[in-house]
Scaffold this motif. Sequence first.
Motif, PDB file in Angstrom:
ATOM      1  N   LEU A  15       0.816  -1.204   0.000  1.00 26.81           N
ATOM      2  CA  LEU A  15       0.000   0.000   0.000  1.00 26.81           C
ATOM      3  C   LEU A  15       0.850   1.254   0.000  1.00 26.81           C
ATOM      4  O   LEU A  15       0.521   2.239  -0.647  1.00 26.81           O
ATOM      5  N   ALA A  16       1.973   1.229   0.725  1.00 21.97           N
ATOM      6  CA  ALA A  16       2.852   2.394   0.732  1.00 21.97           C
ATOM      7  C   ALA A  16       3.364   2.682  -0.674  1.00 21.97           C
ATOM      8  O   ALA A  16       3.408   3.825  -1.121  1.00 21.97           O
ATOM      9  N   PHE A  17       3.745   1.638  -1.385  1.00 22.08           N
ATOM     10  CA  PHE A  17       4.209   1.817  -2.762  1.00 22.08           C
ATOM     11  C   PHE A  17       3.086   2.362  -3.643  1.00 22.08           C
ATOM     12  O   PHE A  17       3.284   3.281  -4.436  1.00 22.08           O
ATOM     13  N   ALA A  18       1.889   1.800  -3.472  1.00 26.39           N
ATOM     14  CA  ALA A  18       0.766   2.202  -4.313  1.00 26.39           C
ATOM     15  C   ALA A  18       0.337   3.631  -4.062  1.00 26.39           C
ATOM     16  O   ALA A  18      -0.189   4.293  -4.947  1.00 26.39           O
ATOM     17  N   LEU A  19       0.571   4.137  -2.838  1.00 24.23           N
ATOM     18  CA  LEU A  19       0.076   5.454  -2.469  1.00 24.23           C
ATOM     19  C   LEU A  19       1.092   6.572  -2.715  1.00 24.23           C
ATOM     20  O   LEU A  19       0.881   7.696  -2.282  1.00 24.23           O
ATOM     21  N   LEU A  20       2.157   6.270  -3.409  1.00 21.53           N
ATOM     22  CA  LEU A  20       3.163   7.296  -3.670  1.00 21.53           C
ATOM     23  C   LEU A  20       2.581   8.528  -4.348  1.00 21.53           C
ATOM     24  O   LEU A  20       3.166   9.597  -4.319  1.00 21.53           O
ATOM     25  N   PHE A 178       2.673  11.486  -0.964  1.00 18.50           N
ATOM     26  CA  PHE A 178       2.283  11.100   0.397  1.00 18.50           C
ATOM     27  C   PHE A 178       1.669  12.262   1.156  1.00 18.50           C
ATOM     28  O   PHE A 178       0.771  12.076   1.978  1.00 18.50           O
ATOM     29  N   GLY A 179       2.160  13.459   0.886  1.00 17.49           N
ATOM     30  CA  GLY A 179       1.626  14.625   1.592  1.00 17.49           C
ATOM     31  C   GLY A 179       0.176  14.895   1.276  1.00 17.49           C
ATOM     32  O   GLY A 179      -0.505  15.594   2.019  1.00 17.49           O
ATOM     33  N   GLY A 180      -0.331  14.342   0.166  1.00 20.77           N
ATOM     34  CA  GLY A 180      -1.729  14.538  -0.192  1.00 20.77           C
ATOM     35  C   GLY A 180      -2.680  13.548   0.428  1.00 20.77           C
ATOM     36  O   GLY A 180      -3.890  13.663   0.243  1.00 20.77           O
ATOM     37  N   LEU A 181      -2.162  12.545   1.139  1.00 19.66           N
ATOM     38  CA  LEU A 181      -3.058  11.625   1.846  1.00 19.66           C
ATOM     39  C   LEU A 181      -3.988  12.398   2.771  1.00 19.66           C
ATOM     40  O   LEU A 181      -3.553  13.294   3.495  1.00 19.66           O
ATOM     41  N   GLU A 182      -5.256  12.038   2.762  1.00 18.31           N
ATOM     42  CA  GLU A 182      -6.257  12.702   3.590  1.00 18.31           C
ATOM     43  C   GLU A 182      -6.318  12.026   4.955  1.00 18.31           C
ATOM     44  O   GLU A 182      -6.481  10.805   5.047  1.00 18.31           O
ATOM     45  N   PHE A 183      -6.193  12.814   6.031  1.00 15.69           N
ATOM     46  CA  PHE A 183      -6.206  12.274   7.382  1.00 15.69           C
ATOM     47  C   PHE A 183      -7.624  12.354   7.932  1.00 15.69           C
ATOM     48  O   PHE A 183      -8.177  13.441   8.133  1.00 15.69           O
ATOM     49  N   VAL A 184      -8.236  11.176   8.164  1.00 12.90           N
ATOM     50  CA  VAL A 184      -9.649  11.114   8.572  1.00 12.90           C
ATOM     51  C   VAL A 184      -9.804  10.206   9.807  1.00 12.90           C
ATOM     52  O   VAL A 184     -10.395   9.130   9.744  1.00 12.90           O
ATOM     53  N   GLU A 203     -16.022  10.129  17.755  1.00  8.11           N
ATOM     54  CA  GLU A 203     -15.686  11.362  17.034  1.00  8.11           C
ATOM     55  C   GLU A 203     -15.101  10.992  15.684  1.00  8.11           C
ATOM     56  O   GLU A 203     -14.220  10.126  15.595  1.00  8.11           O
ATOM     57  N   TYR A 204     -15.632  11.628  14.625  1.00  7.65           N
ATOM     58  CA  TYR A 204     -15.167  11.389  13.261  1.00  7.65           C
ATOM     59  C   TYR A 204     -14.686  12.706  12.678  1.00  7.65           C
ATOM     60  O   TYR A 204     -15.358  13.738  12.829  1.00  7.65           O
ATOM     61  N   SER A 205     -13.535  12.664  12.011  1.00  2.00           N
ATOM     62  CA  SER A 205     -12.909  13.884  11.518  1.00  2.00           C
ATOM     63  C   SER A 205     -12.416  13.709  10.092  1.00  2.00           C
ATOM     64  O   SER A 205     -12.148  12.590   9.640  1.00  2.00           O
ATOM     65  N   ASP A 206     -12.305  14.812   9.395  1.00  2.00           N
ATOM     66  CA  ASP A 206     -11.511  14.902   8.169  1.00  2.00           C
ATOM     67  C   ASP A 206     -10.718  16.184   8.292  1.00  2.00           C
ATOM     68  O   ASP A 206     -11.263  17.286   8.167  1.00  2.00           O
ATOM     69  N   ASP A 207      -9.422  16.027   8.577  1.00  2.00           N
ATOM     70  CA  ASP A 207      -8.573  17.179   8.864  1.00  2.00           C
ATOM     71  C   ASP A 207      -7.949  17.779   7.624  1.00  2.00           C
ATOM     72  O   ASP A 207      -7.350  18.856   7.686  1.00  2.00           O
ATOM     73  N   GLY A 208      -8.038  17.070   6.491  1.00  2.00           N
ATOM     74  CA  GLY A 208      -7.423  17.553   5.266  1.00  2.00           C
ATOM     75  C   GLY A 208      -6.151  16.791   4.942  1.00  2.00           C
ATOM     76  O   GLY A 208      -5.812  15.800   5.592  1.00  2.00           O
ATOM     77  N   PRO A 209      -5.416  17.235   3.907  1.00  2.00           N
ATOM     78  CA  PRO A 209      -4.206  16.520   3.473  1.00  2.00           C
ATOM     79  C   PRO A 209      -3.076  16.623   4.483  1.00  2.00           C
ATOM     80  O   PRO A 209      -2.941  17.620   5.195  1.00  2.00           O
ATOM     81  N   LEU A 210      -2.249  15.566   4.544  1.00  2.00           N
ATOM     82  CA  LEU A 210      -1.149  15.546   5.501  1.00  2.00           C
ATOM     83  C   LEU A 210      -0.161  16.677   5.255  1.00  2.00           C
ATOM     84  O   LEU A 210       0.490  17.150   6.187  1.00  2.00           O
TER      85      LEU A 210
END
Length: 262
Positions: A15-20, A178-184, A203-210
Amino acid sequence: MELFRRNTYFALGWLAFALLAAPAVTFAQTDEIQVYDAEIEDTGKFNLMIHSNFTPSGRTTPAFPGGLTSNHSFNGTAEWAYGVTDWFEQGLYLPVYSFYSPGHGGTINGFKLRELFVRPHAHDHTFFYGVNFEFSVNATYWESRRITSEIRPIVGLHLHPVDIVFNPIVDTDYTGGFGGLEFVPATRVAYNFNEKWAGALEEYSDDGPLRKFLPLHDQFHEVWAVMDHNNKWLNIETGIGFGVTHGADKITLKLMLSRDLN
């Protein structure tokens, strides 16, 4: 356990490779409002869970052009699960659907595959952990991209009668870094009254991109009051959520019904 660790490391590496190239994902609709606690089906068991979510007061602007709006929408999915081993559960969300959303009516929104790896017999341990991988194929009005994915780490404590669970989730649509991953992230603190009843705050959040979190005002934050009831025929989880930021829906209701099929 050694095989569990090797397979988990392999999956994380893949997954790390795929999410580059992963970018931010907008605050789109959701079919599942749940904190994962590393509990899985017994080996050889099939389970069906029906998720239903209704938003009586929500956002009136779609997250992207042509997307569904959450206000007055009624979304859900059928989640099929099979216990492969005591540390691995295979899942399928089929179909993902909306009974109704403004301007679209009833729609079929896609499907999802998931692979859930956990510490075996998590319920028997004070500290438990796991990781869930999801691969989604979406209608273009459900998500802005046809293919999206989720990585959901799971960590928690059984303190009897209190459970504390944290899912530091990241989402991707495979187009960025990687910096564009969304932190939820999702969090649950539950009190178990007995073996059949539990109450929880979630509690559920979407904080935006890393790479750069959104301003707090624009983030998605909802606080939920939840009640669980389990019996030999049916497991029920229901709750009401309240948005506490401008970027969240004001009120959302959820109902989850599940039972083993064999």
